[in-house]
Design a protein around this motif. Structure first.
Motif, PDB file in Angstrom:
ATOM      1  N   LEU A  76       0.828  -1.211   0.000  1.00  0.00           N
ATOM      2  CA  LEU A  76       0.000   0.000   0.000  1.00  0.00           C
ATOM      3  C   LEU A  76       0.860   1.258   0.000  1.00  0.00           C
ATOM      4  N   SER A  95      -1.643  -6.687  -3.595  1.00  0.00           N
ATOM      5  CA  SER A  95      -2.038  -7.878  -4.329  1.00  0.00           C
ATOM      6  C   SER A  95      -2.865  -8.763  -3.423  1.00  0.00           C
ATOM      7  N   ALA A  96      -3.706  -9.569  -4.049  1.00  0.00           N
ATOM      8  CA  ALA A  96      -4.542 -10.483  -3.286  1.00  0.00           C
ATOM      9  C   ALA A  96      -3.703 -11.566  -2.602  1.00  0.00           C
ATOM     10  N   PHE A 108     -17.208  -3.687   4.489  1.00  0.00           N
ATOM     11  CA  PHE A 108     -17.969  -2.750   3.673  1.00  0.00           C
ATOM     12  C   PHE A 108     -19.395  -2.720   4.217  1.00  0.00           C
ATOM     13  N   TRP A 110     -22.074  -1.560   3.203  1.00  0.00           N
ATOM     14  CA  TRP A 110     -23.186  -1.681   2.251  1.00  0.00           C
ATOM     15  C   TRP A 110     -23.339  -3.116   1.741  1.00  0.00           C
ATOM     16  N   ALA A 123     -13.624  -9.006  -6.766  1.00  0.00           N
ATOM     17  CA  ALA A 123     -12.570  -8.081  -7.188  1.00  0.00           C
ATOM     18  C   ALA A 123     -11.634  -8.751  -8.195  1.00  0.00           C
ATOM     19  N   ASN A 170      -9.045 -15.400  -0.490  1.00  0.00           N
ATOM     20  CA  ASN A 170      -8.116 -15.284  -1.618  1.00  0.00           C
ATOM     21  C   ASN A 170      -6.925 -16.228  -1.482  1.00  0.00           C
TER      22      ASN A 170
ATOM     23  N   SER B 248      -9.410   3.560   4.350  1.00  0.00           N
ATOM     24  CA  SER B 248      -9.167   2.174   4.732  1.00  0.00           C
ATOM     25  C   SER B 248     -10.034   1.208   3.923  1.00  0.00           C
ATOM     26  N   PHE B 249     -11.219   1.662   3.462  1.00  0.00           N
ATOM     27  CA  PHE B 249     -12.017   0.800   2.576  1.00  0.00           C
ATOM     28  C   PHE B 249     -11.263   0.542   1.273  1.00  0.00           C
ATOM     29  N   ASP B 251      -8.020   0.775   0.866  1.00  0.00           N
ATOM     30  CA  ASP B 251      -6.846  -0.056   1.167  1.00  0.00           C
ATOM     31  C   ASP B 251      -7.226  -1.527   1.253  1.00  0.00           C
ATOM     32  N   VAL B 252      -8.311  -1.804   1.992  1.00  0.00           N
ATOM     33  CA  VAL B 252      -8.746  -3.197   2.126  1.00  0.00           C
ATOM     34  C   VAL B 252      -9.038  -3.777   0.750  1.00  0.00           C
ATOM     35  N   ALA B 253      -9.771  -3.015  -0.065  1.00  0.00           N
ATOM     36  CA  ALA B 253     -10.135  -3.519  -1.391  1.00  0.00           C
ATOM     37  C   ALA B 253      -8.885  -3.805  -2.218  1.00  0.00           C
ATOM     38  N   ARG B 254      -7.890  -2.931  -2.106  1.00  0.00           N
ATOM     39  CA  ARG B 254      -6.654  -3.171  -2.869  1.00  0.00           C
ATOM     40  C   ARG B 254      -5.993  -4.470  -2.442  1.00  0.00           C
ATOM     41  N   THR B 255      -5.965  -4.721  -1.130  1.00  0.00           N
ATOM     42  CA  THR B 255      -5.311  -5.959  -0.688  1.00  0.00           C
ATOM     43  C   THR B 255      -6.169  -7.183  -0.991  1.00  0.00           C
ATOM     44  N   LEU B 256      -7.413  -6.957  -1.427  1.00  0.00           N
ATOM     45  CA  LEU B 256      -8.232  -8.090  -1.852  1.00  0.00           C
ATOM     46  C   LEU B 256      -8.107  -8.306  -3.356  1.00  0.00           C
ATOM     47  N   GLY B 257      -7.274  -7.525  -4.006  1.00  0.00           N
ATOM     48  CA  GLY B 257      -7.042  -7.711  -5.430  1.00  0.00           C
ATOM     49  C   GLY B 257      -7.885  -6.819  -6.320  1.00  0.00           C
ATOM     50  N   ALA B 258      -8.436  -5.731  -5.763  1.00  0.00           N
ATOM     51  CA  ALA B 258      -9.324  -4.877  -6.542  1.00  0.00           C
ATOM     52  C   ALA B 258      -8.550  -4.026  -7.536  1.00  0.00           C
ATOM     53  N   TYR B 262     -13.265  -1.848  -9.711  1.00  0.00           N
ATOM     54  CA  TYR B 262     -13.870  -2.267  -8.450  1.00  0.00           C
ATOM     55  C   TYR B 262     -13.810  -1.121  -7.435  1.00  0.00           C
ATOM     56  N   ARG B 266     -17.491  -0.300  -6.882  1.00  0.00           N
ATOM     57  CA  ARG B 266     -17.949  -1.165  -5.803  1.00  0.00           C
ATOM     58  C   ARG B 266     -17.508  -0.674  -4.428  1.00  0.00           C
ATOM     59  N   VAL B 267     -16.637   0.321  -4.401  1.00  0.00           N
ATOM     60  CA  VAL B 267     -16.254   0.866  -3.096  1.00  0.00           C
ATOM     61  C   VAL B 267     -16.648   2.347  -3.009  1.00  0.00           C
TER      62      VAL B 267
END
Ligand SMILES: Nc1ncnc2c1ncn2[C@@H]1O[C@H](COP(=O)(O)OP(=O)(O)O)[C@@H](O)[C@H]1O
Ligand SMILES: [Mg+2]
Lengths: 273, 354
Positions: A76, A95-96, A108, A110, A123, A170, B248-249, B251-258, B262, B266-267
């Motif tokens: 990050l 990366s995942a 999230f 929502w 994703a 993942n 942080s949303f 960041d989390v999405a990035r570490t999930l491969g977004a 996305y 989606r965020v």
């Protein structure tokens, strides 16, 4: 309370992790020029290797750069100097393969519990092939009944379990945990420690766990890395050679605990644990 | 975490927050003191209040109507009598029917008050003639105009609806796109934000002279003006919602491969939804205003035009009839938007404050 679905495949999923001579500074915060301080040296020449499938804890007073190190490994942020590798590959972007779980579950709001857990699959665009795994992970963390609930209905412990499942779906090679249990009450925390250990054993993911809690570090990890603040540096790495499952009140456990506390005190900490 | 939309809503957010009375589920959250007052009132008392109010209104009407032509007041008599019969039946039915009893207990006080208000209105207009005619017709006169002119009123409402929906849809579509771009892409923010800040606050109606020159027809310019009025708040609040997405949303999405898609769709957009809805409500308020003005100026149809036209003939009964229709029309649309919001933001239930 939760039984593992089928026989967990004990294939080593984890990857080794190498951090070499990594430094990171932050520019001074915005403000008028006169008030600007010097830049914050969050990490200085940190070198650390973690073997595949190892569980390593990072312990140190607040502000010593633990979160910064995890963000660098997650990709990050970029380091100011030094190199980071996962297995044979240098880290350049998120990366995942490297999951990250924060103290705040950051679900999230929502999305329902189920959709939160699916998020990584969506994703990566593999939801269709891997849809069956969602149920498996919901069961793994014991949340089948809450599939349709929105996050604001969950307790802290439940939310953190969803966050773990969301990161684990993942099949990350490295799981980075930034004080994931820090906000939980003592009882829930101990239960969750066992759950994380169970997940770790089942998947053999390499784990890097930041914690304030020295008992937690000793109870869970193969090695404990102790950091000192400003600039963040590795003070000592302690191997924990206790047999698992560990007894929190065994003499060896308590002795190790005393040693680390002394070390932290010696390191100038105000007994942050 | 959801505090930002409330905080950033400027005072001009009034159209949306100021209409809690049309809130679709307003009944579930009555002001505490008020609720307590009527929880103590037995259901049959509440149920009797309505026929009583109607009775009073009817008597007032009989007395006041002496001053007017019979064929101008008949309809209102029938209207009140019909309501009285219905209220009487409801008062009986509620003894057996729990759902109705609940509904009556909650709504009778306000309905009875509305009926009494009609009575008061009739007293000072038709009754004592305290207000100058023909500017202040009695409710009977308004009802008569409404029914007499129903074909034209219906036609006007239909034209207003088309114009409003066309302009609103266009404004929302463009506003969402520009808002998302300005909120997400730094270069779009750099170039777009100054334009938005300078051009946006100009009331859309101020562009009317230009619109009349530029556009091929009055309808086009009206749609364009409504769209412009809607575009500004929608863009502003969408952009602000997107750019305030919790880091942080992301960041989390990035570490999930977004990837970027996305992260945006989606965020950032779901996270911005509460703010976007504030923009949609503000835009709706602005669109009503612009609609009525635009119809008055160029377009020769619609409720706005009807009001001016009726005023030109000094037919004030028709003016008020059109206002009644407008109130029903606008508040229905507002209610629909509230319902849409409740549906889209279910995940936020409990944290919604307006
Ligand atoms: N984004 C940032 N901008 C500026 N300074 C930062 C930022 N992130 C962290 N720091 C600083 O870096 C140091 C280490 O922070 P952090 O890694 O969060 O510590 P820890 O997690 O060990 O408590 C602190 O002094 C903090 O103020
Ligand atoms: Mg931290």
């Amino acid at each position: 309370m939760v039984t593992l679905a089928a026989a967990p495949d004990l294939i080593a999923e984890g990857s080794s992790l190498r951090v070499r001579e990594v430094s990171k500074s932050f520019a001074p915060a915005d403000g008028n020029v006169a008030e600007r301080g010097e830049e914050t040296r969050a990490l200085e020449r940190v070198t650390l290797s973690v073997a595949a499938g190892e569980l390593v804890s990072l312990v140190g007073p607040s502000g010593c750069g633990k979160s910064t190190l995890l963000r660098l490994i997650a990709g990050l942020d970029a380091p100011g100097a030094g190199e980071l590798w996962v297995g044979p590959e240098p880290i350049t972007a998120p990366s995942a393969e490297r999951g990250l779980v924060f103290q705040d579950p950051n679900l999230f709001p929502w999305l329902t519990v189920r959709r939160n857990i699916e998020a990584g699959l969506v994703a990566r665009g593999v939801l269709r092939e891997k849809r069956n795994e969602v149920d498996e992970f919901m069961r793994l963390v014991g949340l089948e009944k809450f599939a349709g609930a929105f996050p604001h209905h969950l307790s802290g412990g439940m939310a953190q379990r969803v966050a773990l499942a969301r990161a684990l779906i993942n099949h990350p090679k490295v799981l980075l945990l930034d004080e994931p249990l820090g906000a939980l009450d003592a009882f829930t925390r101990m239960k969750m420690q066992d759950e994380v250990l169970r997940l770790w054993r089942a998947r053999r993911t390499t784990m890097l766990l930041v914690t304030h809690d020295i008992d937690e570090a000793i109870y869970m990890s193969d090695r404990i890395v102790i950091l000192t603040p400003s600039p963040g540096r590795i003070e000592r790495i302690i191997a924990v050679d206790l047999e698992r499952p560990r007894q929190r009140s065994s003499p060896e456990f308590l002795r190790l605990r005393g040693d680390i506390l002394e070390l932290l005190h010696f390191a100038g900490s105000t007994a942050a644990a | 975490m959801n505090a930002t939309p409330e905080l950033i809503a400027p005072p001009s957010a009034a159209p949306a927050p100021a209409s809690p009375s049309v809130h679709s589920d307003g009944t579930t959250i009555p002001p505490p003191a008020f609720a307590k007052l009527f929880r103590r009132a037995p259901a049959d008392v509440a149920a009797r209040a309505l026929p009583a109010a109607l009775g009073v209104a009817l008597i007032v009407h009989r007395l006041a109507a002496k001053n007017e032509l019979a064929n101008e007041t008949q309809l209102y008599t029938q209207f009140l009598t019909g309501l009285l019969v219905a209220a009487g039946l409801a008062a009986v039915a509620q003894i057996f029917w729990t759902g109705l009893r609940q509904w009556l207990r909650e709504n009778c006080p306000i309905l009875a008050a509305a009926i009494l208000l009609l009575g008061a209105w009739e007293t000072i207009t038709a009754g004592f003639r305290w207000l100058p005619m023909p500017y202040f017709p009695s409710p009977a006169g308004v009802l008569q105009s409404l029914v007499n002119d129903r074909a034209l009123l219906f036609d006007s409402t239909w034209h207003s609806l088309l114009l409003l929906l066309g302009g609103y849809a266009l404004g929302v579509a463009v506003g969402l796109v520009t808002g998302i771009c300005i909120g997400w892409f730094p270069f779009a923010r750099y170039w777009g934000m100054p334009v938005l800040k300078i051009v946006g606050p100009i009331p859309a109606t101020a562009w009317i002279p230009l619109a009349m020159v530029v556009s091929p027809s009055a309808i086009f310019s009206a749609v364009g003006l409504i769209a412009l009025a809607v575009w500004f708040p929608v863009t502003m609040l969408t952009a602000s919602g997107i750019s305030n997405t919790r880091a942080s949303f992301l960041d989390v999405a990035r570490t999930l491969g977004a990837g970027r898609g996305y992260l945006i769709f989606r965020v950032a957009i779901p996270a911005a939804m509460p703010s976007i809805f504030i923009g949609l409500f503000m835009g709706l308020g602005a669109s009503f205003l612009t609609l009525v003005v635009a119809e008055t100026i160029g377009v020769k149809s619609g409720l706005g035009w009807y009001v001016t036209w009726a005023q030109g003939w000094a037919e004030y009964g028709k003016v008020y009839a059109a206002l009644v229709i407008m109130a029903a029309f606008f508040s229905t649309i507002m209610t629909l938007l509230f319902q849409l919001r409740d549906r889209v933001l279910v995940w936020q239930k409990g944290t919604i404050k307006w």
